[in-house]
Design a protein around this motif. Structure first.
Motif, PDB file in Angstrom:
ATOM      1  N   ALA A 416     -41.839  67.863  19.107  1.00  0.00           N
ATOM      2  CA  ALA A 416     -42.350  66.705  18.348  1.00  0.00           C
ATOM      3  C   ALA A 416     -41.851  66.745  16.900  1.00  0.00           C
ATOM      4  CB  ALA A 416     -43.870  66.689  18.388  1.00  0.00           C
ATOM      5  N   ARG A 417     -41.796  67.931  16.287  1.00  0.00           N
ATOM      6  CA  ARG A 417     -41.307  68.039  14.906  1.00  0.00           C
ATOM      7  C   ARG A 417     -39.820  67.700  14.816  1.00  0.00           C
ATOM      8  NH1 ARG A 417     -44.028  70.498  10.486  1.00  0.00           N
ATOM      9  NH2 ARG A 417     -46.238  70.069  10.844  1.00  0.00           N
ATOM     10  N   PHE A 424     -36.914  60.969  10.134  1.00  0.00           N
ATOM     11  CA  PHE A 424     -36.988  60.931   8.673  1.00  0.00           C
ATOM     12  C   PHE A 424     -35.729  61.471   7.998  1.00  0.00           C
ATOM     13  CE2 PHE A 424     -41.607  61.868   9.872  1.00  0.00           C
ATOM     14  CZ  PHE A 424     -41.923  60.520   9.968  1.00  0.00           C
ATOM     15  N   SER A 425     -34.648  61.654   8.773  1.00  0.00           N
ATOM     16  CA  SER A 425     -33.425  62.197   8.215  1.00  0.00           C
ATOM     17  C   SER A 425     -32.938  61.342   7.041  1.00  0.00           C
ATOM     18  CB  SER A 425     -32.346  62.250   9.303  1.00  0.00           C
ATOM     19  OG  SER A 425     -31.126  62.708   8.781  1.00  0.00           O
ATOM     20  N   GLY A 426     -32.596  62.010   5.952  1.00  0.00           N
ATOM     21  CA  GLY A 426     -32.131  61.292   4.773  1.00  0.00           C
ATOM     22  C   GLY A 426     -33.223  60.907   3.799  1.00  0.00           C
ATOM     23  N   SER A 427     -34.486  61.196   4.155  1.00  0.00           N
ATOM     24  CA  SER A 427     -35.617  60.907   3.257  1.00  0.00           C
ATOM     25  C   SER A 427     -36.305  62.216   2.890  1.00  0.00           C
ATOM     26  CB  SER A 427     -36.608  59.956   3.935  1.00  0.00           C
ATOM     27  OG  SER A 427     -37.329  60.626   4.965  1.00  0.00           O
ATOM     28  N   CYS A 431     -42.963  65.267   7.679  1.00  0.00           N
ATOM     29  CA  CYS A 431     -43.716  65.147   8.940  1.00  0.00           C
ATOM     30  C   CYS A 431     -44.537  63.860   8.900  1.00  0.00           C
ATOM     31  CB  CYS A 431     -44.618  66.361   9.159  1.00  0.00           C
ATOM     32  SG  CYS A 431     -45.836  66.621   7.860  1.00  0.00           S
ATOM     33  N   ASN A 432     -45.165  63.520  10.023  1.00  0.00           N
ATOM     34  CA  ASN A 432     -45.901  62.258  10.130  1.00  0.00           C
ATOM     35  C   ASN A 432     -47.059  62.158   9.142  1.00  0.00           C
ATOM     36  OD1 ASN A 432     -44.291  61.260  12.195  1.00  0.00           O
ATOM     37  ND2 ASN A 432     -45.566  62.142  13.808  1.00  0.00           N
ATOM     38  N   GLN A 441     -45.091  50.635   8.639  1.00  0.00           N
ATOM     39  CA  GLN A 441     -44.597  49.643   9.601  1.00  0.00           C
ATOM     40  C   GLN A 441     -43.202  50.010  10.101  1.00  0.00           C
ATOM     41  OE1 GLN A 441     -44.832  45.739   7.847  1.00  0.00           O
ATOM     42  NE2 GLN A 441     -47.038  45.553   8.219  1.00  0.00           N
ATOM     43  N   GLU A 442     -42.408  50.617   9.234  1.00  0.00           N
ATOM     44  CA  GLU A 442     -41.055  51.013   9.627  1.00  0.00           C
ATOM     45  C   GLU A 442     -41.075  52.142  10.643  1.00  0.00           C
ATOM     46  OE1 GLU A 442     -37.171  53.197   7.546  1.00  0.00           O
ATOM     47  OE2 GLU A 442     -38.763  52.342   6.297  1.00  0.00           O
ATOM     48  N   PHE A 443     -41.932  53.147  10.420  1.00  0.00           N
ATOM     49  CA  PHE A 443     -41.920  54.342  11.264  1.00  0.00           C
ATOM     50  C   PHE A 443     -42.966  54.317  12.383  1.00  0.00           C
ATOM     51  CE2 PHE A 443     -40.234  56.305   7.211  1.00  0.00           C
ATOM     52  CZ  PHE A 443     -38.930  56.414   7.677  1.00  0.00           C
ATOM     53  N   CYS A 444     -43.897  53.385  12.326  1.00  0.00           N
ATOM     54  CA  CYS A 444     -44.975  53.351  13.330  1.00  0.00           C
ATOM     55  C   CYS A 444     -45.030  51.989  14.028  1.00  0.00           C
ATOM     56  CB  CYS A 444     -46.321  53.650  12.670  1.00  0.00           C
ATOM     57  SG  CYS A 444     -46.388  55.219  11.804  1.00  0.00           S
ATOM     58  N   PRO A 445     -43.976  51.620  14.773  1.00  0.00           N
ATOM     59  CA  PRO A 445     -44.006  50.342  15.492  1.00  0.00           C
ATOM     60  C   PRO A 445     -45.052  50.376  16.607  1.00  0.00           C
ATOM     61  CG  PRO A 445     -42.103  51.635  16.168  1.00  0.00           C
ATOM     62  CD  PRO A 445     -42.728  52.370  15.023  1.00  0.00           C
ATOM     63  N   LEU A 446     -45.762  49.253  16.788  1.00  0.00           N
ATOM     64  CA  LEU A 446     -46.852  49.179  17.754  1.00  0.00           C
ATOM     65  C   LEU A 446     -46.534  48.192  18.870  1.00  0.00           C
ATOM     66  CD1 LEU A 446     -49.835  48.907  15.240  1.00  0.00           C
ATOM     67  CD2 LEU A 446     -49.358  50.880  16.684  1.00  0.00           C
ATOM     68  N   GLN A 447     -46.912  48.534  20.099  1.00  0.00           N
ATOM     69  CA  GLN A 447     -46.925  47.543  21.158  1.00  0.00           C
ATOM     70  C   GLN A 447     -47.997  46.502  20.841  1.00  0.00           C
ATOM     71  OE1 GLN A 447     -47.474  49.356  25.006  1.00  0.00           O
ATOM     72  NE2 GLN A 447     -45.259  49.599  25.322  1.00  0.00           N
TER      73      GLN A 447
END
Length: 509
Positions: A416-417, A424-427, A431-432, A441-447
């Motif tokens: 998972a890590r 998050f590569s480049g930032s 971790c979450n 919103q960018e990293f946590c898209p929702l159904q």
């Protein structure tokens, strides 16, 4: 007669170059040190005088002035002794002028031995940045300094160093530092020893996978402390950058193992509940790192959370958000990193049995209310996971089957890590748990159905904006453990169930 020797200074985590300038002139015999030295630096006069006698050299009956440049920066500690001594010898023409690529740090004892000092690694890293080709440090710090990747020479005493600089007997160069991965580690407590508690084990796996804070509430003997002490066995490996950051903090605190100075194992700190605010977040006349900084990139476990002083706990609120603590004193301002997992454990009331399924609580409603309210709402809100630890049943305790071991859990956590590192590569996000609110919103898209459920949870529980963010981050971690790029309904449901204990206990009280 004038001489100059290159040295290094340290204030907090910030190393800075120091030019030790020595002037020996005619006049009444005096030995003065200027350049904003503190008491420990001024006391070096007597250490140096005695150390020179140990190598059969006497101070000349002249006026000796030592300037530690830049003169407008306060100098703290004993690391300049060695450079001052060499500067005096060069000014006396007992030693050749030293080139600018040689740096010297170390404390000199009365007998001429060179003693270990704290904070060598940050200074060694600065020396490497400034193009140093030789760094001379106490022999006890040599392995630590070698982690900076420059030629390091460990000095045992003044006579040995003089022989080396004069070319009569060479000091061997310190070999490259061996990381802790290459040495045998002590056996850590394993989750295989834990009976039952499947829900708690799963919650702690989520916390380890995403770097989340977690609060465990349960009656005495339910296994809260036992579970917390096994979390280090499932934490993911540190990245090289994290290892170097953590090692620098331990270098300043003087807590490194001289044999294996480069830390590869995530720190686990468990201070007693009587700790002061300065001990927890750092402080003192010369600001030193506290427990939250010593837990950087690792885990801080606060057992019996409600027994901690209320003001001490409240001091942590801002560092938990900023992942950095700033300490201001008259001597200056120091900032230490403190990005850590906070694991708290507490009883639900003074007797410990409020809400217990089988035992009756003997506390009054007022006592329960006062006890729980030692943990303020804002601090409670900073725990991503609220975990109820139920008493272990007889069937679980007597079961002969072994529980899942830490090694198997750690594989899932590490996977998972790795997903998070790729995301998050480049930032600067590690971790979450530290995703900025503006990038959720960018990293946590929702159904679509997951977004509908999250809205219903938000309205029903009356969540704060911080609690909303934390549910979303925990759901992101659960999705990573499931190998999903998009957060689904079941991930939101699982994350929401770990935000209900404040309603059960704090509202009920």
């Amino acid at each position: 007669m004038f001489a100059q020797i290159k040295s290094l200074g340290l204030f907090g985590l910030n190393a800075f170059p120091v030019d030790v300038e020595v002037s020996i002139s005619r006049g009444s015999p005096q030995f003065e040190i200027v350049g904003l030295p503190d008491a420990s630096v001024r006391e070096s006069r007597e250490r140096i005088r005695s150390a020179m006698r140990a190598v059969s050299i006497a101070l000349p009956p002249r006026r000796i002035t030592v300037n530690l440049a830049p003169a407008d920066v306060k100098k703290i500690g004993t690391m300049h002794d060695l450079a001052i001594l060499l500067g005096i010898l060069a000014g006396m023409e007992r030693l050749a002028p030293q080139p600018d690529f040689r740096y010297f740090i170390g404390e000199v004892s009365l007998s001429g031995h060179v003693r270990r000092i704290n904070g060598v690694l940050p200074m060694a890293l600065l020396a490497a940045q400034r193009g140093a080709r030789e760094l001379y440090v106490p022999a006890a710090n040599a392995a630590e300094a070698a982690a900076a990747g420059i030629p390091v020479y460990g000095v045992q005493n003044v006579a040995q160093l003089l022989a080396h600089l004069q070319g009569t007997r060479q000091i061997p160069r310190q070999p490259a530092t061996v990381s802790e991965k290459d040495v045998e580690e002590e056996e850590a407590p394993d989750f295989a020893d834990v009976k039952g508690q499947q829900n708690v084990r799963y919650a702690l796996e989520i916390a380890a996978a995403g770097g989340h804070n977690a609060l465990m509430i349960g009656s005495p003997g339910s296994g809260k402390s036992m579970l917390a002490k096994r979390i280090p066995s499932i934490l993911p490996e540190m990245t090289p950058a994290e290892a170097m950051e953590t090692t620098q903090i331990y270098s300043i605190a003087g807590l490194l193992d001289p044999k294996h100075p480069l830390m590869q194992k995530r720190p686990f700190r468990a201070p007693h509940h009587t700790i002061s605010g300065a001990g927890l977040v750092g402080g003192g006349t010369i600001p030193h790192p506290g427990e939250i900084s010593l837990a950087h990139n690792g885990l801080l476990f606060l057992d019996e959370l409600a027994e901690f002083d209320h003001r001490t706990l409240e001091i942590m609120r801002q560092p938990l958000e900023d992942r950095r603590v700033t300490i201001t004193r008259a001597s200056g301002t120091v900032s230490y990193p403190c990005s850590f997992m906070l694991i708290g454990a507490m009883n639900p009331c003074p007797c410990g049995y409020f809400g217990h399924p089988r035992r009756k609580c003997t506390c009054s409603e007022r006592q329960v209310h006062q006890y729980l309210n030692r943990i303020s709402g804002p601090l409670l809100d900073r725990f991503d996971l609220h975990i109820e630890v139920e008493p272990v049943s007889f069937d679980d305790l007597s079961a002969k089957a072994k529980s899942e071991c830490s090694a198997d859990i750690r594989k899932r956590v590490q996977t998972a890590r790795i997903r998070q590192q790729e995301r998050f590569s480049g930032s600067s996000i590690s971790c979450n748990a530290v995703i900025p609110a503006g990038r959720l919103q960018e990293f946590c898209p929702l159904q679509d159905n997951a977004a509908v459920l999250l809205r219903a949870v938000f309205d029903k529980l009356g969540l704060s904006a911080r609690a909303y963010d934390r549910i979303l981050k925990v759901a992101r971690t659960i999705a990573d453990l499931d190998g999903c790029d998009i957060i689904q309904k079941q991930h939101i449901a699982a994350a929401a169930q770990f935000r209900s204990l404040d309603r059960k206990y704090w509202s009920a009280s």
